[in-house]
Design a protein around this motif. Structure first.
Motif, PDB file in Angstrom:
ATOM      1  N   LYS A  58       0.814  -1.212   0.000  1.00 54.05           N
ATOM      2  CA  LYS A  58       0.000   0.000   0.000  1.00 54.05           C
ATOM      3  C   LYS A  58       0.848   1.263   0.000  1.00 54.05           C
ATOM      4  O   LYS A  58       0.512   2.247  -0.668  1.00 54.05           O
ATOM      5  N   ARG A  59       1.953   1.254   0.715  1.00 54.36           N
ATOM      6  CA  ARG A  59       2.786   2.459   0.756  1.00 54.36           C
ATOM      7  C   ARG A  59       3.598   2.645  -0.516  1.00 54.36           C
ATOM      8  O   ARG A  59       3.944   3.760  -0.877  1.00 54.36           O
ATOM      9  N   SER A  60       3.891   1.555  -1.202  1.00 54.23           N
ATOM     10  CA  SER A  60       4.629   1.672  -2.461  1.00 54.23           C
ATOM     11  C   SER A  60       3.710   2.062  -3.613  1.00 54.23           C
ATOM     12  O   SER A  60       4.144   2.687  -4.581  1.00 54.23           O
ATOM     13  N   GLY A  61       2.427   1.670  -3.513  1.00 58.06           N
ATOM     14  CA  GLY A  61       1.486   1.928  -4.595  1.00 58.06           C
ATOM     15  C   GLY A  61       1.745   1.096  -5.833  1.00 58.06           C
ATOM     16  O   GLY A  61       1.189   1.353  -6.898  1.00 58.06           O
ATOM     17  N   ILE A  62       2.566   0.058  -5.697  1.00 51.40           N
ATOM     18  CA  ILE A  62       3.007  -0.702  -6.866  1.00 51.40           C
ATOM     19  C   ILE A  62       1.942  -1.665  -7.386  1.00 51.40           C
ATOM     20  O   ILE A  62       1.925  -2.010  -8.562  1.00 51.40           O
ATOM     21  N   ALA A  63       1.018  -2.087  -6.519  1.00 53.16           N
ATOM     22  CA  ALA A  63       0.044  -3.103  -6.930  1.00 53.16           C
ATOM     23  C   ALA A  63      -1.011  -2.531  -7.867  1.00 53.16           C
ATOM     24  O   ALA A  63      -1.344  -3.123  -8.884  1.00 53.16           O
ATOM     25  N   GLY A  64      -1.559  -1.387  -7.513  1.00 50.31           N
ATOM     26  CA  GLY A  64      -2.525  -0.741  -8.382  1.00 50.31           C
ATOM     27  C   GLY A  64      -3.841  -1.473  -8.531  1.00 50.31           C
ATOM     28  O   GLY A  64      -4.525  -1.336  -9.535  1.00 50.31           O
ATOM     29  N   GLY A  65      -4.231  -2.253  -7.548  1.00 52.46           N
ATOM     30  CA  GLY A  65      -5.499  -2.978  -7.617  1.00 52.46           C
ATOM     31  C   GLY A  65      -5.662  -3.903  -6.435  1.00 52.46           C
ATOM     32  O   GLY A  65      -4.765  -4.045  -5.607  1.00 52.46           O
ATOM     33  N   SER A  66      -6.820  -4.545  -6.349  1.00 56.06           N
ATOM     34  CA  SER A  66      -7.089  -5.470  -5.256  1.00 56.06           C
ATOM     35  C   SER A  66      -6.263  -6.740  -5.422  1.00 56.06           C
ATOM     36  O   SER A  66      -6.072  -7.234  -6.534  1.00 56.06           O
ATOM     37  N   ILE A  67      -5.794  -7.281  -4.305  1.00 57.42           N
ATOM     38  CA  ILE A  67      -4.976  -8.494  -4.340  1.00 57.42           C
ATOM     39  C   ILE A  67      -5.855  -9.699  -4.644  1.00 57.42           C
ATOM     40  O   ILE A  67      -6.880  -9.920  -4.007  1.00 57.42           O
ATOM     41  N   GLY A  68      -5.436 -10.483  -5.636  1.00 57.24           N
ATOM     42  CA  GLY A  68      -6.179 -11.669  -6.021  1.00 57.24           C
ATOM     43  C   GLY A  68      -5.490 -12.966  -5.659  1.00 57.24           C
ATOM     44  O   GLY A  68      -6.133 -14.015  -5.573  1.00 57.24           O
ATOM     45  N   GLU A  69      -4.169 -12.906  -5.433  1.00 56.11           N
ATOM     46  CA  GLU A  69      -3.431 -14.125  -5.097  1.00 56.11           C
ATOM     47  C   GLU A  69      -2.149 -13.762  -4.369  1.00 56.11           C
ATOM     48  O   GLU A  69      -1.477 -12.783  -4.714  1.00 56.11           O
ATOM     49  N   VAL A  70      -1.815 -14.565  -3.363  1.00 52.54           N
ATOM     50  CA  VAL A  70      -0.571 -14.404  -2.609  1.00 52.54           C
ATOM     51  C   VAL A  70       0.055 -15.776  -2.406  1.00 52.54           C
ATOM     52  O   VAL A  70      -0.634 -16.735  -2.040  1.00 52.54           O
ATOM     53  N   GLY A  71       1.359 -15.860  -2.643  1.00 51.30           N
ATOM     54  CA  GLY A  71       2.121 -17.050  -2.294  1.00 51.30           C
ATOM     55  C   GLY A  71       3.327 -16.617  -1.484  1.00 51.30           C
ATOM     56  O   GLY A  71       4.010 -15.663  -1.864  1.00 51.30           O
ATOM     57  N   ILE A  72       3.578 -17.261  -0.362  1.00 50.72           N
ATOM     58  CA  ILE A  72       4.722 -16.897   0.474  1.00 50.72           C
ATOM     59  C   ILE A  72       5.406 -18.156   0.991  1.00 50.72           C
ATOM     60  O   ILE A  72       4.745 -19.121   1.391  1.00 50.72           O
ATOM     61  N   GLN A  73       6.737 -18.132   0.946  1.00 50.73           N
ATOM     62  CA  GLN A  73       7.539 -19.202   1.535  1.00 50.73           C
ATOM     63  C   GLN A  73       8.334 -18.611   2.690  1.00 50.73           C
ATOM     64  O   GLN A  73       9.003 -17.577   2.540  1.00 50.73           O
ATOM     65  N   TYR A  74       8.265 -19.276   3.842  1.00 43.62           N
ATOM     66  CA  TYR A  74       8.998 -18.846   5.029  1.00 43.62           C
ATOM     67  C   TYR A  74      10.346 -19.561   5.041  1.00 43.62           C
ATOM     68  O   TYR A  74      10.409 -20.791   5.018  1.00 43.62           O
ATOM     69  N   LEU A  75      11.416 -18.774   5.060  1.00 48.42           N
ATOM     70  CA  LEU A  75      12.757 -19.324   4.869  1.00 48.42           C
ATOM     71  C   LEU A  75      13.589 -19.358   6.144  1.00 48.42           C
ATOM     72  O   LEU A  75      14.390 -20.266   6.341  1.00 48.42           O
ATOM     73  N   LYS A  76      13.423 -18.356   6.991  1.00 45.76           N
ATOM     74  CA  LYS A  76      14.182 -18.299   8.245  1.00 45.76           C
ATOM     75  C   LYS A  76      13.378 -17.485   9.243  1.00 45.76           C
ATOM     76  O   LYS A  76      12.849 -16.425   8.899  1.00 45.76           O
ATOM     77  N   GLU A  77      13.281 -17.975  10.470  1.00 44.84           N
ATOM     78  CA  GLU A  77      12.481 -17.269  11.462  1.00 44.84           C
ATOM     79  C   GLU A  77      13.117 -15.933  11.838  1.00 44.84           C
ATOM     80  O   GLU A  77      14.343 -15.772  11.805  1.00 44.84           O
TER      81      GLU A  77
END
Length: 244
Positions: free
Chosen positions: A184-203
């Protein structure tokens, strides 16, 4: 065995458009997974006392729409079976009869004493029972992440005491709070989020007080990562609804 939880969308879960926030949606998924474990006698306290915990390794969520304020919301979840040290779990999110989101996730069994992932014992996997239904297309959880891209936008983030869970590291859902802020602060998305994928690599443990969030847009995909110098804590991708 599948379990369901239904409750309304609360005031603190919505944004200025009275739509559920991204981290709130992920918190609902986490809560359903925890409650499923509780229901089969494998709550977190019991597992920690036995010397092990579940660690979320990766999750992919497709969002048709975000639920609105005071709307009844049901999360349905099920265990998809385990192999070696990995276990699968899927989710449907519904508002009434309407499916508004679906997710696939992969979890690792972590041996606290040996400080490493371990093979899942039968006594741990059996109580859940296996359901083979797919919330997303087969293989959806095996997405690739870019951990080394040069960020187009960066944001300094400070960890807060409230970010840490009983395991002593930043809770998985908090990364979505970081991501929501970053986008939101970057303004890079420019639309509603439709999909997210995240991998957790290190705590992110209590020794880490400040991290960086980075984004880059590559055609229809926004790549993100959370890092400190050369250490990458998590990485993933976002697609807006317009890109799907």
């Amino acid at each position: 065995m599948k379990i369901e939880q239904t409750s309304i969308v609360e005031y603190e879960e919505v944004d200025t458009d009275f739509r559920m926030k991204l981290p709130a949606l992920f918190q609902r998924l986490q809560r359903a997974a925890l409650n499923h474990s509780d229901s089969v006698g494998l709550d977190t306290q019991t597992m920690v006392a036995a010397g092990a915990v579940w660690i979320l390794n990766r999750i992919r969520v497709k969002i048709q729409r975000m639920p609105g304020y005071r709307e009844p919301l049901t999360v349905r979840t099920w265990h998809k079976g385990s192999a070696g040290f990995r276990a699968g779990r899927d989710f449907f999110v519904l508002c009434g009869d309407e499916q508004v989101a679906a997710a696939a996730s992969q979890w690792l069994y972590y041996d606290i004493g040996r400080k490493r992932i371990a093979k899942i014992p039968e006594r741990v996997s059996a109580p859940y029972t296996d359901e083979r239904d797919e919330a997303l297309e087969p293989g959806a959880i095996d997405f690739a992440v870019d951990k080394t891209f040069e960020p187009e936008e960066t944001l300094a983030l400070t960890t807060r005491e409230g970010d840490y869970d009983p395991n002593g590291h930043v809770n998985n859902t908090v990364y979505l709070d970081y991501l929501d802020t970053l986008i939101k602060r970057s303004g890079i998305a420019g639309g509603s989020i439709g999909e997210v994928g995240i991998q957790y690599l290190k705590e992110i443990d209590r020794h880490v007080q400040a991290i960086q969030g980075g984004l880059v847009k590559d055609n229809d995909v926004i790549h993100f990562r959370f890092f400190q110098q050369e250490t990458v804590f998590a990485a993933g991708f976002v697609r807006t609804k317009d890109a799907l």
